[in-house]
Design a protein around this motif. Structure first.
Motif, PDB file in Angstrom:
ATOM      1  N   ARG A  32       4.629  -4.804   4.789  1.00 15.03           N
ATOM      2  CA  ARG A  32       5.509  -3.802   4.178  1.00 15.03           C
ATOM      3  C   ARG A  32       5.881  -4.214   2.754  1.00 15.03           C
ATOM      4  NH1 ARG A  32      10.240  -2.366   2.850  1.00 15.03           N
ATOM      5  NH2 ARG A  32      10.959  -4.491   3.108  1.00 15.03           N
ATOM      6  N   ARG A  33       6.184  -5.517   2.574  1.00 16.30           N
ATOM      7  CA  ARG A  33       6.572  -6.001   1.252  1.00 16.30           C
ATOM      8  C   ARG A  33       5.412  -5.857   0.264  1.00 16.30           C
ATOM      9  NH1 ARG A  33       7.504 -11.329   1.860  1.00 16.30           N
ATOM     10  NH2 ARG A  33       8.463 -11.059   3.874  1.00 16.30           N
ATOM     11  N   ASP A  34       4.219  -6.220   0.719  1.00 14.21           N
ATOM     12  CA  ASP A  34       3.013  -6.048  -0.102  1.00 14.21           C
ATOM     13  C   ASP A  34       2.823  -4.599  -0.504  1.00 14.21           C
ATOM     14  OD1 ASP A  34       2.236  -8.586  -0.101  1.00 14.21           O
ATOM     15  OD2 ASP A  34       0.352  -8.291   1.025  1.00 14.21           O
ATOM     16  N   PHE A  35       3.041  -3.718   0.466  1.00 15.07           N
ATOM     17  CA  PHE A  35       2.816  -2.295   0.231  1.00 15.07           C
ATOM     18  C   PHE A  35       3.759  -1.793  -0.855  1.00 15.07           C
ATOM     19  CE2 PHE A  35       3.163   2.235   1.995  1.00 15.07           C
ATOM     20  CZ  PHE A  35       2.043   2.656   1.300  1.00 15.07           C
ATOM     21  N   VAL A  36       5.035  -2.188  -0.760  1.00  9.71           N
ATOM     22  CA  VAL A  36       6.019  -1.757  -1.757  1.00  9.71           C
ATOM     23  C   VAL A  36       5.632  -2.291  -3.139  1.00  9.71           C
ATOM     24  CG1 VAL A  36       8.434  -1.927  -2.461  1.00  9.71           C
ATOM     25  CG2 VAL A  36       7.862  -1.470  -0.079  1.00  9.71           C
ATOM     26  N   ALA A  37       5.188  -3.562  -3.199  1.00 10.64           N
ATOM     27  CA  ALA A  37       4.777  -4.146  -4.477  1.00 10.64           C
ATOM     28  C   ALA A  37       3.587  -3.377  -5.040  1.00 10.64           C
ATOM     29  CB  ALA A  37       4.423  -5.616  -4.288  1.00 10.64           C
ATOM     30  N   ASN A  38       2.616  -3.064  -4.165  1.00  9.70           N
ATOM     31  CA  ASN A  38       1.439  -2.300  -4.598  1.00  9.70           C
ATOM     32  C   ASN A  38       1.813  -0.916  -5.103  1.00  9.70           C
ATOM     33  OD1 ASN A  38      -0.563  -4.161  -4.143  1.00  9.70           O
ATOM     34  ND2 ASN A  38      -0.849  -3.555  -2.013  1.00  9.70           N
ATOM     35  N   ILE A  39       2.715  -0.251  -4.356  1.00  8.52           N
ATOM     36  CA  ILE A  39       3.129   1.097  -4.750  1.00  8.52           C
ATOM     37  C   ILE A  39       3.731   1.054  -6.148  1.00  8.52           C
ATOM     38  CG2 ILE A  39       4.829   2.909  -4.355  1.00  8.52           C
ATOM     39  CD1 ILE A  39       4.457   2.609  -1.424  1.00  8.52           C
ATOM     40  N   SER A  40       4.614   0.088  -6.400  1.00  6.75           N
ATOM     41  CA  SER A  40       5.268   0.019  -7.706  1.00  6.75           C
ATOM     42  C   SER A  40       4.208  -0.131  -8.789  1.00  6.75           C
ATOM     43  CB  SER A  40       6.236  -1.154  -7.783  1.00  6.75           C
ATOM     44  OG  SER A  40       6.840  -1.342  -6.554  1.00  6.75           O
TER      45      SER A  40
END
Ligand code: ADP
Length: 270
Positions: free
Chosen positions: A35-43
């Motif tokens: 989830r943390r990776d996903f948020v970083a990627n989205i940003s």
């Protein structure tokens, strides 16, 4: 939270299920990391088109004496904003697919209903590339699922087949039965995928060729969405590819046999 986990571990300890809770904790850590990776990627992914739009807006303002340049910048702004809108929509789709109710409209249907709609949805893209899409196989095969999701999955595969193929080539959309499985495959004669990229293409935001993906308006989320839809339906998606020769993506779904859920049949004698 730590307390709750420990209490549960003790509880399970006494009934001899320690391994289960250990797995549970590792799994929840893994989910949290993803989830943390996903948020970083989205940003990161959102910053790219937003930054481009900012620069282009400044360029338009600076070039207002030159209508040709203004038109060129404006057309790039349209491209970037279209991609941005698609990115936001796909992020929303992906989070819905992982939500509490991932299959809200489950019902039996014939494969042809899904294929026809997916072909319709990608018709303009195929025409723009002079690519012919042939549909072959047994469209009467029944599957059970959320029609909207299944159409999205097949349309995403078709979209990719069209985007990553030279003009004038052929795409074959096939459906056939294999045991208790319905196989829907999309085969193209396109650029193919290198072996080192093959197992990563289903990851969110992974692209074999980021520049090409961006140029075609890609978001890097299409195959991740297909994978979630397959999983939600108890199916799998896989890929075969040879660089320079083409790719075949196959979506395997359980054949609907009609006797596994009363709610989906209308009380017939199955
Ligand atoms: P994108 O929006 O970049 O197309 P996808 O998740 O749909 O994102 O696909 C991920 C990557 O897989 C693409 O960027 C591309 O490198 C590769 N890919 C997907 N489908 C094909 C195909 N049919 N032929 C060649 N490469 C493909």
């Amino acid at each position: 939270e730590g307390l709750a986990v420990r209490a549960r571990a003790r509880l399970l300890d006494s009934s001899g299920h320690v391994a289960v809770i250990v797995d549970d904790i590792t799994e929840s850590r893994r989910v949290e990391a993803v989830r943390r990776d996903f948020v970083a990627n989205i940003s990161h992914e959102l910053k790219t088109p937003v930054g481009a739009l900012h620069v282009l807006a400044e360029a338009v303002a600076a070039a207002c004496e030159d209508p040709v340049a203004v038109r060129r910048f404006a057309s790039r702004m349209t491209h970037e904003s279209t991609r941005l809108a698609r990115l936001v929509q796909e992020i929303i789709d992906l989070s819905r697919l992982q939500g509490a109710d991932p299959l809200p409209n489950l019902r039996p249907m014939r494969a042809s209903a899904v294929l026809t709609e997916a072909v319709d949805r990608t018709r303009l893209a195929a025409q723009a590339q002079a690519i012919s899409v042939a549909v072959i196989g047994d469209g009467d095969l029944p599957v059970c699922g959320d029609e909207g999701q299944l159409v999205t999955a097949v349309a995403n595969l078709l979209d990719n087949a069209i985007s990553y193929s030279p003009r004038g080539t052929r795409v074959v959309l096939g459906v056939r039965r294999s045991g208790e499985t319905v196989e829907i495959s999309v085969a193209d004669e396109g650029i193919g995928i290198a072996e080192k990229d093959l197992e990563r293409v289903f990851e969110r935001f992974y692209r074999a060729d980021p520049a090409r993906s961006r140029a075609t308006g890609g978001t890097g989320l299409g195959l991740a969405i297909v994978k979630h839809i397959a999983t939600n339906h108890g199916g799998v998606v896989s890929v075969w590819s040879a660089e320079g020769a083409g790719s075949t993506f196959t979506l395997r779904l359980p054949l609907f046999t009609g006797d596994d859920d009363d709610a989906m049949t209308d009380g017939s004698d199955e």
